[in-house]
Design an enzyme around this catalytic site. Structure first.
Site, mmCIF file in Angstrom:
data_model
loop_
_atom_site.group_PDB
_atom_site.id
_atom_site.type_symbol
_atom_site.label_atom_id
_atom_site.label_comp_id
_atom_site.label_asym_id
_atom_site.label_seq_id
_atom_site.Cartn_x
_atom_site.Cartn_y
_atom_site.Cartn_z
ATOM 1 N N TYR A 86 1.121 -1.150 0.348
ATOM 2 C CA TYR A 86 0.108 -0.311 0.174
ATOM 3 C C TYR A 86 1.118 1.472 -0.072
ATOM 4 O O TYR A 86 1.231 1.366 0.992
ATOM 5 C CB TYR A 86 -1.003 0.165 1.071
ATOM 6 N N ASP A 162 -7.473 -4.121 12.306
ATOM 7 C CA ASP A 162 -6.935 -4.442 11.370
ATOM 8 C C ASP A 162 -5.891 -5.254 11.647
ATOM 9 O O ASP A 162 -5.329 -5.737 12.907
ATOM 10 C CB ASP A 162 -5.830 -3.108 11.245
ATOM 11 N N CYS A 194 -10.722 0.449 3.587
ATOM 12 C CA CYS A 194 -10.758 0.520 5.629
ATOM 13 C C CYS A 194 -9.177 1.799 5.286
ATOM 14 O O CYS A 194 -9.469 2.499 5.117
ATOM 15 C CB CYS A 194 -9.932 -1.232 5.678
ATOM 16 N N ALA A 196 -5.626 0.991 3.327
ATOM 17 C CA ALA A 196 -5.664 -0.122 2.025
ATOM 18 C C ALA A 196 -6.651 -0.702 1.133
ATOM 19 O O ALA A 196 -6.241 -0.690 0.256
ATOM 20 C CB ALA A 196 -4.166 -0.964 2.500
ATOM 21 N N GLY A 197 -7.481 -0.489 1.484
ATOM 22 C CA GLY A 197 -8.720 -1.576 0.948
ATOM 23 C C GLY A 197 -8.409 -2.997 0.261
ATOM 24 O O GLY A 197 -8.636 -3.214 -0.646
ATOM 25 N N MET A 198 -7.652 -3.862 1.227
ATOM 26 C CA MET A 198 -6.646 -4.912 0.905
ATOM 27 C C MET A 198 -7.598 -5.748 1.690
ATOM 28 O O MET A 198 -7.321 -6.767 1.316
ATOM 29 C CB MET A 198 -5.372 -4.778 0.311
ATOM 30 N N ARG A 200 -10.487 -5.016 4.896
ATOM 31 C CA ARG A 200 -11.471 -5.555 6.261
ATOM 32 C C ARG A 200 -12.576 -4.812 4.577
ATOM 33 O O ARG A 200 -13.355 -5.891 5.113
ATOM 34 C CB ARG A 200 -11.437 -4.749 6.686
ATOM 35 N N ASN A 329 2.747 -23.633 13.961
ATOM 36 C CA ASN A 329 1.776 -23.482 15.049
ATOM 37 C C ASN A 329 1.290 -24.557 15.649
ATOM 38 O O ASN A 329 0.568 -25.307 14.797
ATOM 39 C CB ASN A 329 0.615 -22.673 14.613
#
Length: 372
Positions: A86, A162, A194, A196-198, A200, A329
């Protein structure tokens, strides 16, 4: 208008918070996706140009914004599991998913309101939290005040944390309900953004297309990905759908780690995200550190943090990995009885491309209309 005013994001840096999946940021390849305004395909070249007449103070400001963009892009790449970039210093960018639906990055100045009015936007739907705005120095109050001068556009805030897929899942029902009502009230074009618009914003747009506009989830996703570089968390959408249709069911799990002279043991991940931690309690009688945690249905990854800075997984508990970054994990999976009606519904709706029954879609619409 603000549909959420009491949420806050952890002050821990998203990059630092991902101790369980840390890697050296210098080794990350960051794909340069330069934002281009939908109504100006030549803006990339214009925005990249820097005049020789720039003062040193102006250049310093640009440099600072570039550094923040680089840091944010690294955090986003780490957290989202995809290479994303971004560039805040290049201004607002956006993409039309439909003639009436736009996904984009954040407004940066009051004048951005005018730019959106010019393309028919009636609702500006902001998903940012205050820390997001403060990070890039965006004065949201001046933008809101400017929008209020007009009677043909409405600015709404519905906050989602975020880089947090679980918070996205929990917030989507209320967020999309507010969005649904705003679209019915204002009509025209809706701008969902949001930072960056990538993440949310595209997730909220996909959910709206899936629940309200009759799209199959993956059909909507194909449209999105053909037009915009982004990485919405599809599992959050699937689980939010089930939470509405079948209710949010929770179960208590017990997580344990054998003590080996540790001073502290914490857990990150689960439903709190990688930027936060929960302390475990040492039972000196058994010699185990223990945490009891109520979790909703779904699969949750986590990792133990020893003595404040040593991240490790527990081989005595289920684990997954190594992932593409070489990290492993632990995980816990909370499932309903697969032989029950609700269990069968969950299994159907957690498939890659869940298809809603007509009565399910009607139930979703009813929820959106009545949710406070």
């Amino acid at each position: 208008m603000n549909c959420l005013q009491n949420l806050s994001r952890s002050s821990v840096s998203p990059l630092l918070g991902f101790g369980g999946n840390q890697r050296d940021p210098s080794s990350s390849f960051l794909k340069m996706m330069v934002p281009i305004k939908a109504n100006d395909p030549k803006s990339r070249l214009v925005l990249q140009a820097v005049s020789d007449a720039k003062s040193s103070s102006e250049m310093s400001g640009v440099s600072n914004k570039e550094e923040k963009s680089d840091e944010y892009s690294q955090d986003m790449t780490q957290a989202m599991g995809a290479v994303l970039t971004y560039r805040h210093e290049l201004g607002m960018n956006y993409t039309f998913l439909r003639p009436d639906l736009i996904v984009g990055s954040c407004l940066q100045t009051p004048e951005d309101v005018d730019k959106l009015r010019e393309i028919g936007v009636k609702t500006i739907f902001c998903l940012q939290q205050d820390p997001d705005l403060e990070y890039f120095g965006v004065d949201i109050r001046s933008i809101q005040a400017y929008a209020k001068k007009y009677d043909d556009i409405e600015h709404i805030r519905c906050e989602i944390r975020d880089f947090d897929a679980f918070d996205l899942r929990m917030r989507l029902p209320a967020v999309v309900s507010t969005l649904y009502k705003a679209v019915k009230r204002n009509g025209g074009v809706t701008y969902i953004h949001c930072t960056a618009g990538m993440g949310r914003a595209p997730a909220a747009a996909l959910t709206y297309m899936f629940w309200v506009q009759g799209y199959k989830l993956m059909d909507a996703h194909k449209i999105l990905m053909s037009k915009r570089t982004c990485f919405p968390k599809l599992d959050a959408i699937r689980n939010a759908t089930i939470d509405i249709l079948k209710g949010l069911k929770k179960k208590t799990v017990t997580l344990t780690l054998e003590d080996k002279g540790f001073s502290t043991v914490e857990i990150s991940g689960l439903d709190i995200g990688w930027g936060q931690r929960l302390p475990l309690t040492l039972d000196k009688g058994t010699g185990f550190w223990t945490l009891k945690k109520e979790l909703p249905e779904g699969q949750f990854e986590y990792k133990y943090i020893i003595n404040g800075d040593q991240w490790k997984y527990n081989e005595a508990e289920p684990f997954i990995g190594p992932n593409k970054d070489g990290h492993t994990n632990n995980y816990v999976k909370i499932v309903d009885d697969p032989t029950s009606v609700d269990g069968a519904t969950r299994e159907r709706l957690t498939k890659e491309d869940p298809e809603l029954l007509e009565e399910e879609r009607l139930k979703l619409i009813q929820f959106l209309e009545t949710e406070a």
